[in-house]
Design a protein around this motif. Structure first.
Motif, PDB file in Angstrom:
ATOM      1  N   PHE A   1     -48.875  27.048   1.307  1.00 44.27           N
ATOM      2  CA  PHE A   1     -47.975  27.878   0.523  1.00 44.27           C
ATOM      3  C   PHE A   1     -47.464  29.017   1.391  1.00 44.27           C
ATOM      4  N   VAL A   2     -46.212  29.363   1.207  1.00 39.74           N
ATOM      5  CA  VAL A   2     -45.639  30.511   1.898  1.00 39.74           C
ATOM      6  C   VAL A   2     -45.613  31.689   0.934  1.00 39.74           C
ATOM      7  N   GLY A   3     -46.140  32.823   1.370  1.00 38.65           N
ATOM      8  CA  GLY A   3     -46.066  34.052   0.599  1.00 38.65           C
ATOM      9  C   GLY A   3     -44.989  34.945   1.182  1.00 38.65           C
ATOM     10  N   GLN A   4     -44.087  35.425   0.339  1.00 37.09           N
ATOM     11  CA  GLN A   4     -42.957  36.248   0.785  1.00 37.09           C
ATOM     12  C   GLN A   4     -42.916  37.525  -0.044  1.00 37.09           C
ATOM     13  N   TRP A   5     -43.032  38.675   0.623  1.00 40.03           N
ATOM     14  CA  TRP A   5     -42.951  39.956  -0.071  1.00 40.03           C
ATOM     15  C   TRP A   5     -41.501  40.285  -0.402  1.00 40.03           C
ATOM     16  N   SER A   6     -41.274  40.809  -1.602  1.00 43.74           N
ATOM     17  CA  SER A   6     -39.985  41.347  -2.022  1.00 43.74           C
ATOM     18  C   SER A   6     -40.288  42.627  -2.783  1.00 43.74           C
ATOM     19  N   GLY A   7     -40.145  43.764  -2.109  1.00 43.23           N
ATOM     20  CA  GLY A   7     -40.624  45.009  -2.696  1.00 43.23           C
ATOM     21  C   GLY A   7     -42.126  44.918  -2.876  1.00 43.23           C
ATOM     22  N   THR A   8     -42.621  45.312  -4.035  1.00 46.32           N
ATOM     23  CA  THR A   8     -44.062  45.236  -4.294  1.00 46.32           C
ATOM     24  C   THR A   8     -44.460  43.919  -4.955  1.00 46.32           C
ATOM     25  N   GLU A   9     -43.524  42.984  -5.044  1.00 45.21           N
ATOM     26  CA  GLU A   9     -43.838  41.654  -5.562  1.00 45.21           C
ATOM     27  C   GLU A   9     -44.135  40.722  -4.385  1.00 45.21           C
ATOM     28  N   LEU A  10     -45.121  39.863  -4.559  1.00 44.39           N
ATOM     29  CA  LEU A  10     -45.437  38.854  -3.553  1.00 44.39           C
ATOM     30  C   LEU A  10     -45.239  37.485  -4.178  1.00 44.39           C
ATOM     31  N   HIS A  11     -44.257  36.743  -3.661  1.00 47.37           N
ATOM     32  CA  HIS A  11     -43.882  35.442  -4.214  1.00 47.37           C
ATOM     33  C   HIS A  11     -44.477  34.319  -3.367  1.00 47.37           C
TER      34      HIS A  11
ATOM     35  N   HIS B   1     -47.521  44.247  -8.003  1.00 49.42           N
ATOM     36  CA  HIS B   1     -48.332  45.409  -7.649  1.00 49.42           C
ATOM     37  C   HIS B   1     -47.662  46.663  -8.195  1.00 49.42           C
ATOM     38  N   TYR B   2     -48.453  47.503  -8.860  1.00 46.62           N
ATOM     39  CA  TYR B   2     -47.933  48.708  -9.494  1.00 46.62           C
ATOM     40  C   TYR B   2     -48.570  49.954  -8.879  1.00 46.62           C
ATOM     41  N   PRO B   3     -47.816  50.685  -8.031  1.00 42.94           N
ATOM     42  CA  PRO B   3     -48.376  51.859  -7.354  1.00 42.94           C
ATOM     43  C   PRO B   3     -48.182  53.172  -8.124  1.00 42.94           C
ATOM     44  N   GLU B   4     -47.762  53.105  -9.393  1.00 45.37           N
ATOM     45  CA  GLU B   4     -47.466  54.325 -10.148  1.00 45.37           C
ATOM     46  C   GLU B   4     -48.657  55.277 -10.244  1.00 45.37           C
ATOM     47  N   LEU B   5     -49.882  54.734 -10.256  1.00 43.76           N
ATOM     48  CA  LEU B   5     -51.078  55.573 -10.395  1.00 43.76           C
ATOM     49  C   LEU B   5     -51.754  55.836  -9.053  1.00 43.76           C
ATOM     50  N   ARG B   6     -51.109  55.407  -7.999  1.00 42.54           N
ATOM     51  CA  ARG B   6     -51.728  55.515  -6.677  1.00 42.54           C
ATOM     52  C   ARG B   6     -52.045  56.957  -6.286  1.00 42.54           C
TER      53      ARG B   6
ATOM     54  N   ASP C   1     -52.116  59.916  -8.177  1.00 47.99           N
ATOM     55  CA  ASP C   1     -52.967  60.714  -9.066  1.00 47.99           C
ATOM     56  C   ASP C   1     -54.342  60.110  -9.306  1.00 47.99           C
ATOM     57  N   LYS C   2     -54.430  58.772  -9.318  1.00 49.08           N
ATOM     58  CA  LYS C   2     -55.686  58.110  -9.669  1.00 49.08           C
ATOM     59  C   LYS C   2     -56.323  57.363  -8.500  1.00 49.08           C
ATOM     60  N   GLY C   3     -55.591  57.176  -7.419  1.00 47.62           N
ATOM     61  CA  GLY C   3     -56.167  56.500  -6.262  1.00 47.62           C
ATOM     62  C   GLY C   3     -56.340  55.008  -6.442  1.00 47.62           C
ATOM     63  N   ILE C   4     -55.545  54.404  -7.349  1.00 47.59           N
ATOM     64  CA  ILE C   4     -55.642  52.966  -7.584  1.00 47.59           C
ATOM     65  C   ILE C   4     -54.253  52.366  -7.714  1.00 47.59           C
ATOM     66  N   VAL C   5     -54.151  51.077  -7.412  1.00 41.01           N
ATOM     67  CA  VAL C   5     -52.925  50.307  -7.606  1.00 41.01           C
ATOM     68  C   VAL C   5     -53.296  49.109  -8.467  1.00 41.01           C
ATOM     69  N   LEU C   6     -52.553  48.918  -9.547  1.00 39.64           N
ATOM     70  CA  LEU C   6     -52.834  47.819 -10.470  1.00 39.64           C
ATOM     71  C   LEU C   6     -52.046  46.585 -10.067  1.00 39.64           C
ATOM     72  N   MET C   7     -52.648  45.426 -10.274  1.00 38.37           N
ATOM     73  CA  MET C   7     -51.985  44.170  -9.924  1.00 38.37           C
ATOM     74  C   MET C   7     -52.212  43.147 -11.027  1.00 38.37           C
ATOM     75  N   THR C   8     -51.160  42.399 -11.331  1.00 37.17           N
ATOM     76  CA  THR C   8     -51.277  41.255 -12.218  1.00 37.17           C
ATOM     77  C   THR C   8     -50.348  40.166 -11.696  1.00 37.17           C
ATOM     78  N   SER C   9     -50.232  39.063 -12.407  1.00 38.93           N
ATOM     79  CA  SER C   9     -49.498  37.923 -11.850  1.00 38.93           C
ATOM     80  C   SER C   9     -48.886  37.066 -12.944  1.00 38.93           C
ATOM     81  N   GLU C  10     -48.000  36.201 -12.527  1.00 37.91           N
ATOM     82  CA  GLU C  10     -47.492  35.102 -13.333  1.00 37.91           C
ATOM     83  C   GLU C  10     -47.498  33.865 -12.450  1.00 37.91           C
ATOM     84  N   MET C  11     -47.763  32.709 -13.047  1.00 40.31           N
ATOM     85  CA  MET C  11     -47.807  31.479 -12.256  1.00 40.31           C
ATOM     86  C   MET C  11     -47.206  30.331 -13.042  1.00 40.31           C
ATOM     87  N   ASP C  12     -46.738  29.345 -12.308  1.00 39.47           N
ATOM     88  CA  ASP C  12     -46.208  28.124 -12.901  1.00 39.47           C
ATOM     89  C   ASP C  12     -47.372  27.166 -13.088  1.00 39.47           C
TER      90      ASP C  12
END
Length: 312
Positions: free
Chosen positions: A194-204, A226-231, A233-244
């Motif tokens: 599989f090829v992983g390609q970054w587009s902004g904070t999304e990894l496809h 990847h969601y860096p909004e809390l990076r 103030d909170k020192g964390i980055v949240l991540m979730t996904s969608e898949m086929d």
């Protein structure tokens, strides 16, 4: 739907770090499960037969048969052109990758992703506030947010993570310099690439055979958000996904996500060097080195065990 593996209920990345215990290179197992080229490795630079007949020998061809045949009917010239490009690399040394056209294809795919064109059935502009009430968590501690995130996704058939900011910073810094990489996913037949390609904070992610037959129009089969909004103030980055789900199950998606930390967040220079070579010195790239690192890390071992059990 199949019962979700127990391992998926735990966060992919722990707050204390990545938790990857890499064994020494002396403990590297032989590549006994490597998919031999004669059994269907169709990566750039592999020594293969010619034309569509060879493509059909790929053990993963069945999943893409409909799309390949549709391309052949609708755009026969494009189909023949892509088959010819596959044949041009036949004489390359085994294990090496000549990726000129492939890199151009990925660059075009990256431009299309950046322009927010169709991503198949995935959510367009998937934002954190569409998942989490950011205002309500501002007063909560990083550990409390982590518990909320994990509890919310633990009942879902997906991949998720709470990434320490310093780990994400390293991944993000390297992703800017090296936006794509080739990942090996253990299968019953061997390994599918599989090829992983970054587009902004999304990894496809999309499979190599899908790119070879669909070109820059190949749709994503897994997206990590990847969601860096809390990076800050909170020192964390949240991540979730969608898949086929036609191509991947949660445990397979988790294996690919784990490999991102293996290759992009590693302190081991030899491991990250593979990413640099793939992006900047493609003539030196060896796909077998990816499999060697994966086997050494042990990341795909549980997946291989479950696939053998399913087969039996």
């Amino acid at each position: 739907r199949a019962e979700r593996p127990a391992a998926m209920s735990a966060p992919l990345l722990q707050a204390s770090g990545l938790g990857l215990a890499l064994r020494s290179r002396s403990a590297l197992r032989p590549l006994g499960l490597l998919l031999p080229p004669s059994r269907g490795w169709a990566g750039p630079g592999s020594e293969q037969g010619s034309g569509e007949a060879t493509l059909e020998e790929n053990p993963f061809y069945g999943k893409y048969r409909h799309k390949i045949q549709e391309l052949r009917r609708s755009s026969p010239d494009v189909f023949e052109s892509r088959m010819e490009k596959r044949n041009e690399v036949k004489k390359q040394p085994l294990g090496y990758s000549r990726q000129g056209e492939f890199i151009k294809c990925m660059e075009e795919k990256a431009r299309r992703l950046s322009a927010k064109t169709s991503k198949g059935g995935f959510t367009k502009d998937k934002t954190l506030d569409s998942i989490l009430n950011i205002e309500m968590v501002k007063e909560k501690s990083p550990e409390e947010i982590k518990q909320i995130w994990n509890q919310y996704f633990s009942a879902k058939d997906t991949v998720y993570a709470v990434i320490p900011a310093e780990k994400f910073d390293l991944i993000w810094k390297r992703a800017q310099k090296c936006p794509s990489f080739l990942y090996a996913l253990p299968r019953k037949e061997g390994y599918e690439f599989f090829v992983g390609q970054w587009s902004g904070t999304e990894l496809h992610f999309t499979s190599l055979i899908n790119i070879q037959t669909q070109g820059e129009n190949a749709l994503s089969q897994l997206v990590l958000y990847h969601y860096p909004e809390l990076r800050k103030d909170k020192g964390i980055v949240l991540m979730t996904s969608e898949m086929d789900s036609k191509f991947l199950v949660a445990q397979e998606a988790q294996c690919l996500a784990n490999q991102v930390q293996l290759f992009y967040a590693t302190d081991r220079s030899e491991t990250y060097k593979l990413v640099e070579i793939f992006n900047h010195r493609s003539n030196e790239f060896k796909y077998m080195s990816v499999i060697a690192e994966l086997e050494q890390s042990g990341l795909g071992r549980d997946l291989q065990t479950s696939q053998v059990s399913d087969k039996s």
